[in-house]
Design a protein around this motif. Sequence first.
Motif, PDB file in Angstrom:
ATOM      1  N   MET B   1       0.851  -1.200   0.000  1.00 25.75           N
ATOM      2  CA  MET B   1       0.000   0.000   0.000  1.00 25.75           C
ATOM      3  C   MET B   1       0.884   1.247   0.000  1.00 25.75           C
ATOM      4  O   MET B   1       1.623   1.499   0.944  1.00 25.75           O
ATOM      5  N   THR B   2       0.822   1.990  -1.067  1.00 25.69           N
ATOM      6  CA  THR B   2       1.669   3.173  -1.185  1.00 25.69           C
ATOM      7  C   THR B   2       1.160   4.319  -0.300  1.00 25.69           C
ATOM      8  O   THR B   2      -0.042   4.553  -0.219  1.00 25.69           O
ATOM      9  N   ASP B   3       2.087   4.986   0.374  1.00 25.92           N
ATOM     10  CA  ASP B   3       1.744   6.189   1.134  1.00 25.92           C
ATOM     11  C   ASP B   3       1.671   7.351   0.141  1.00 25.92           C
ATOM     12  O   ASP B   3       2.674   7.716  -0.471  1.00 25.92           O
ATOM     13  N   LEU B   4       0.461   7.905  -0.033  1.00 26.30           N
ATOM     14  CA  LEU B   4       0.276   8.975  -1.021  1.00 26.30           C
ATOM     15  C   LEU B   4       0.522  10.366  -0.448  1.00 26.30           C
ATOM     16  O   LEU B   4       0.474  11.360  -1.164  1.00 26.30           O
ATOM     17  N   SER B   5       0.761  10.454   0.855  1.00 24.88           N
ATOM     18  CA  SER B   5       0.875  11.782   1.456  1.00 24.88           C
ATOM     19  C   SER B   5       2.188  12.464   1.064  1.00 24.88           C
ATOM     20  O   SER B   5       3.209  11.809   0.848  1.00 24.88           O
ATOM     21  N   VAL B   6       2.092  13.777   0.953  1.00 24.85           N
ATOM     22  CA  VAL B   6       3.285  14.585   0.644  1.00 24.85           C
ATOM     23  C   VAL B   6       3.282  15.804   1.556  1.00 24.85           C
ATOM     24  O   VAL B   6       2.267  16.128   2.177  1.00 24.85           O
ATOM     25  N   ARG B   7       4.422  16.472   1.642  1.00 28.97           N
ATOM     26  CA  ARG B   7       4.500  17.715   2.418  1.00 28.97           C
ATOM     27  C   ARG B   7       4.956  18.834   1.497  1.00 28.97           C
ATOM     28  O   ARG B   7       5.903  18.683   0.727  1.00 28.97           O
ATOM     29  N   ILE B   8       4.219  19.954   1.574  1.00 30.94           N
ATOM     30  CA  ILE B   8       4.598  21.157   0.836  1.00 30.94           C
ATOM     31  C   ILE B   8       4.884  22.219   1.882  1.00 30.94           C
ATOM     32  O   ILE B   8       3.953  22.707   2.530  1.00 30.94           O
ATOM     33  N   ALA B   9       6.124  22.540   2.084  1.00 26.60           N
ATOM     34  CA  ALA B   9       6.485  23.585   3.039  1.00 26.60           C
ATOM     35  C   ALA B   9       5.827  23.367   4.397  1.00 26.60           C
ATOM     36  O   ALA B   9       5.196  24.244   4.956  1.00 26.60           O
ATOM     37  N   GLY B  10       5.932  22.147   4.911  1.00 27.36           N
ATOM     38  CA  GLY B  10       5.401  21.851   6.238  1.00 27.36           C
ATOM     39  C   GLY B  10       3.917  21.531   6.241  1.00 27.36           C
ATOM     40  O   GLY B  10       3.361  21.112   7.256  1.00 27.36           O
ATOM     41  N   LEU B  11       3.267  21.733   5.085  1.00 26.05           N
ATOM     42  CA  LEU B  11       1.844  21.453   4.988  1.00 26.05           C
ATOM     43  C   LEU B  11       1.668  20.011   4.510  1.00 26.05           C
ATOM     44  O   LEU B  11       2.084  19.659   3.404  1.00 26.05           O
ATOM     45  N   ALA B  12       1.057  19.185   5.381  1.00 24.84           N
ATOM     46  CA  ALA B  12       0.859  17.780   5.015  1.00 24.84           C
ATOM     47  C   ALA B  12      -0.390  17.646   4.153  1.00 24.84           C
ATOM     48  O   ALA B  12      -1.464  18.106   4.522  1.00 24.84           O
ATOM     49  N   LEU B  13      -0.235  17.010   2.998  1.00 20.33           N
ATOM     50  CA  LEU B  13      -1.371  16.747   2.105  1.00 20.33           C
ATOM     51  C   LEU B  13      -1.605  15.246   2.078  1.00 20.33           C
ATOM     52  O   LEU B  13      -0.647  14.478   1.983  1.00 20.33           O
ATOM     53  N   LYS B  14      -2.867  14.811   2.129  1.00 23.07           N
ATOM     54  CA  LYS B  14      -3.136  13.367   2.160  1.00 23.07           C
ATOM     55  C   LYS B  14      -2.767  12.696   0.837  1.00 23.07           C
ATOM     56  O   LYS B  14      -2.504  11.508   0.783  1.00 23.07           O
ATOM     57  N   ASN B  15      -2.784  13.488  -0.227  1.00 24.38           N
ATOM     58  CA  ASN B  15      -2.310  12.996  -1.522  1.00 24.38           C
ATOM     59  C   ASN B  15      -1.875  14.207  -2.337  1.00 24.38           C
ATOM     60  O   ASN B  15      -2.184  15.349  -1.975  1.00 24.38           O
ATOM     61  N   PRO B  16      -1.156  13.981  -3.443  1.00 27.24           N
ATOM     62  CA  PRO B  16      -0.549  15.122  -4.139  1.00 27.24           C
ATOM     63  C   PRO B  16      -1.452  15.820  -5.155  1.00 27.24           C
ATOM     64  O   PRO B  16      -0.955  16.560  -5.992  1.00 27.24           O
ATOM     65  N   VAL B  17      -2.776  15.604  -5.082  1.00 27.08           N
ATOM     66  CA  VAL B  17      -3.663  16.199  -6.096  1.00 27.08           C
ATOM     67  C   VAL B  17      -4.504  17.325  -5.493  1.00 27.08           C
ATOM     68  O   VAL B  17      -5.283  17.113  -4.552  1.00 27.08           O
ATOM     69  N   LEU B  18      -4.317  18.509  -6.055  1.00 30.90           N
ATOM     70  CA  LEU B  18      -5.062  19.697  -5.630  1.00 30.90           C
ATOM     71  C   LEU B  18      -5.811  20.231  -6.839  1.00 30.90           C
ATOM     72  O   LEU B  18      -5.528  19.855  -7.973  1.00 30.90           O
ATOM     73  N   THR B  19      -6.762  21.150  -6.579  1.00 24.75           N
ATOM     74  CA  THR B  19      -7.460  21.787  -7.702  1.00 24.75           C
ATOM     75  C   THR B  19      -6.871  23.168  -7.928  1.00 24.75           C
ATOM     76  O   THR B  19      -6.519  23.866  -6.977  1.00 24.75           O
ATOM     77  N   ALA B  20      -6.783  23.566  -9.205  1.00 24.21           N
ATOM     78  CA  ALA B  20      -6.151  24.838  -9.541  1.00 24.21           C
ATOM     79  C   ALA B  20      -7.121  26.001  -9.381  1.00 24.21           C
ATOM     80  O   ALA B  20      -8.318  25.878  -9.649  1.00 24.21           O
ATOM     81  N   SER B  21      -6.555  27.119  -8.969  1.00 24.04           N
ATOM     82  CA  SER B  21      -7.349  28.333  -8.782  1.00 24.04           C
ATOM     83  C   SER B  21      -8.087  28.715 -10.065  1.00 24.04           C
ATOM     84  O   SER B  21      -7.546  28.605 -11.163  1.00 24.04           O
ATOM     85  N   GLY B  22      -9.339  29.159  -9.892  1.00 27.73           N
ATOM     86  CA  GLY B  22     -10.127  29.622 -11.028  1.00 27.73           C
ATOM     87  C   GLY B  22     -10.897  28.523 -11.729  1.00 27.73           C
ATOM     88  O   GLY B  22     -11.699  28.802 -12.619  1.00 27.73           O
ATOM     89  N   THR B  23     -10.650  27.277 -11.320  1.00 30.75           N
ATOM     90  CA  THR B  23     -11.330  26.158 -11.978  1.00 30.75           C
ATOM     91  C   THR B  23     -12.157  25.351 -10.989  1.00 30.75           C
ATOM     92  O   THR B  23     -12.718  24.312 -11.335  1.00 30.75           O
ATOM     93  N   PHE B  24     -12.245  25.842  -9.760  1.00 34.65           N
ATOM     94  CA  PHE B  24     -12.938  25.084  -8.721  1.00 34.65           C
ATOM     95  C   PHE B  24     -13.763  26.019  -7.831  1.00 34.65           C
ATOM     96  O   PHE B  24     -14.141  25.668  -6.726  1.00 34.65           O
ATOM     97  N   GLY B  25     -14.030  27.227  -8.339  1.00 30.26           N
ATOM     98  CA  GLY B  25     -14.839  28.185  -7.589  1.00 30.26           C
ATOM     99  C   GLY B  25     -14.231  28.469  -6.226  1.00 30.26           C
ATOM    100  O   GLY B  25     -13.017  28.596  -6.076  1.00 30.26           O
ATOM    101  N   TYR B  26     -15.117  28.555  -5.242  1.00 30.28           N
ATOM    102  CA  TYR B  26     -14.669  28.791  -3.870  1.00 30.28           C
ATOM    103  C   TYR B  26     -14.629  27.478  -3.089  1.00 30.28           C
ATOM    104  O   TYR B  26     -14.599  27.471  -1.871  1.00 30.28           O
ATOM    105  N   GLY B  27     -14.686  26.361  -3.811  1.00 33.47           N
ATOM    106  CA  GLY B  27     -14.481  25.065  -3.171  1.00 33.47           C
ATOM    107  C   GLY B  27     -15.729  24.233  -2.967  1.00 33.47           C
ATOM    108  O   GLY B  27     -15.633  23.020  -2.815  1.00 33.47           O
ATOM    109  N   THR B  28     -16.894  24.869  -2.979  1.00 34.15           N
ATOM    110  CA  THR B  28     -18.097  24.094  -2.660  1.00 34.15           C
ATOM    111  C   THR B  28     -18.987  23.850  -3.873  1.00 34.15           C
ATOM    112  O   THR B  28     -19.891  23.026  -3.812  1.00 34.15           O
ATOM    113  N   GLU B  29     -18.728  24.554  -4.977  1.00 41.34           N
ATOM    114  CA  GLU B  29     -19.599  24.419  -6.148  1.00 41.34           C
ATOM    115  C   GLU B  29     -19.669  22.975  -6.645  1.00 41.34           C
ATOM    116  O   GLU B  29     -20.699  22.537  -7.156  1.00 41.34           O
ATOM    117  N   TYR B  30     -18.561  22.242  -6.506  1.00 43.78           N
ATOM    118  CA  TYR B  30     -18.539  20.857  -6.980  1.00 43.78           C
ATOM    119  C   TYR B  30     -18.867  19.861  -5.863  1.00 43.78           C
ATOM    120  O   TYR B  30     -18.771  18.655  -6.070  1.00 43.78           O
TER     121      TYR B  30
END
Lengths: 263, 303
Positions: B1-30
């Motif tokens: 089982m691969t550990d998908l978590s990554v750290r970006i400048a001390g910020l732990a992410l559960k996996n390396p996939v984020l949504t890009a600004s301007g394509t995901f509204g304010y986060g709740t539209e989807y």
Amino acid sequence: MISSVSCPVIDQAPAGPGIFTIRLKAPVLAAEAKPGQFVHVRTADGIDPLWRRPFSIHRVDRRRGILLLSYRRIGRGTSLLAGRTAGDTIDLLGPLGKPFDTAGRFDKAIIVAGGLGIAPVPFLLDALRKEGKRAVVLWGVRSKAEFFCLEALRGRKTAIHIATEDGSEGFHGRVTDLFGRLAAEFTAGSGFSGFACGPMPMLKTLQPLAAASGFPWQASLEERMACGVGVCQGCVVRMKNRQYRTVCADGPVFDLAELDFND
Amino acid sequence: MTDLSVRIAGLALKNPVLTASGTFGYGTEYAGYFDISLLGGIATKTVTLEPREGNPMPRLAETPGGMLNSIGLANVGIERFLSEKLPALEGLDTRVIVNVAGNTAEEYAEVTSRAAAHPRVDAIEVNVSCPNVRHGGLAFGTNPAATAEVTAAVRAATSKPVIVKLTPNVTDITEIARAAEAAGADALSLINTVLGMAIDIETRRPLIARRTAGLSGPAIKPIAIAKVYQVRQAVKLPLIGIGGIMRWQDAVEFLLAGATAVQTGTLHFVEPDGPVRVVEGIRRYSEEKGVASVTELVGALSE
């Protein structure tokens, strides 16, 4: 709940010159959709074309779980869609957008449609009939060959007046001219409500005539869209209060009086 | 089982996939389409000090393998963002990155300090790369000194991670990347859209009201991969790769080029739940390759 669903094609047939009507098995969409709403259709599996294509819902058969779309073949996306046949499946996102309000305090609907703006009208008429309301449809096209689905527009409690720009059938002129001619028959205080579907120039011409009618009008807009759900802000329309609204999520149905066509 | 978590400048992410600004509204539209908590994080639409109505229509055009947009940072402004949009993100188990912009370095700093003061905000992404506004945006991101000025101002306004989003519309992106690093950025995200234009040959009019616009989608992916690869050699900061990711394979390419995480964008317009499929694809690939942690893939090009 809005979802992206893979819908089997039941059949598809030409409805007029370059116009097609496709029937899809889509029980959930058929059950949930309201007239004036649209579906965002993926016409290719890959990236050509990249975007989905928005189509207003032409009609639904709730009992049999069927959804109909009528569209004109104008580019690559609609050409691909026109090539789909029974047995294929198509990815639909929907139902999307704000529907027509058919439950308001009126008992007679005046529906003005220009060209393929007729697409959502059969669904609208079905809803009006269920509400026990009468309807008069005014439909204008360039030439008589472009008329289709006329049988769905005629019927109990529904009258239709047609116009052609070339005079090949019905009133000779634009549908907005036809409305101007008949406007005296539709007066405020007699329980009328207006519905308009068609291209922007038609809606712009209709706006002052509609304002003079004295009763409220709902207009359904057509616009190119990317996301279809209000996220990308790419399909906005200017309102009289100077604010922008998204056609996909705040519309496509708006109060005609609130739209600013001079932007 | 691969550990998908990554750290970006001390910020732990559960996996390396984020949504890009301007394509995901304010986060709740989807939120009605899929469980957003399955993602590593979301970057909000750019927020500015005052509300912005955005650019005139037409704002969009479809192009081969991509799309042009000229939205012009239409947004509700920081006040309404904090009172109306951010509360809806409270219950989500994912990282919230607020993308900020302004007309001046001071405005960037003020939006940052107000956004970052909110406990729900995990990091700030600095938009010095929007090609669709006259002031701010690209004017900062194409100049190393101006990039450094904005980065330093934002850095001083928060102790939360600061991610500077870079434009590809420069002669040498590594110069801008080094300037941001020296001014205190914790991470870099790249690339923003590529300046593009399309013309209707019948009307002879540009397809976009403001004429030029930002190109996104699969057409720009090779450009973005190259920029990530170049910047990886130039700075030590963690990178977030952006540009035309439509499938999980594209995301893996970005990781191999040197990105620690990725952002998906245009994908959402085609497949709202596409980013979740990207996460699952990265997981399958990693497990098939016997990778214990997804971080092993970062910059792991074969010699």
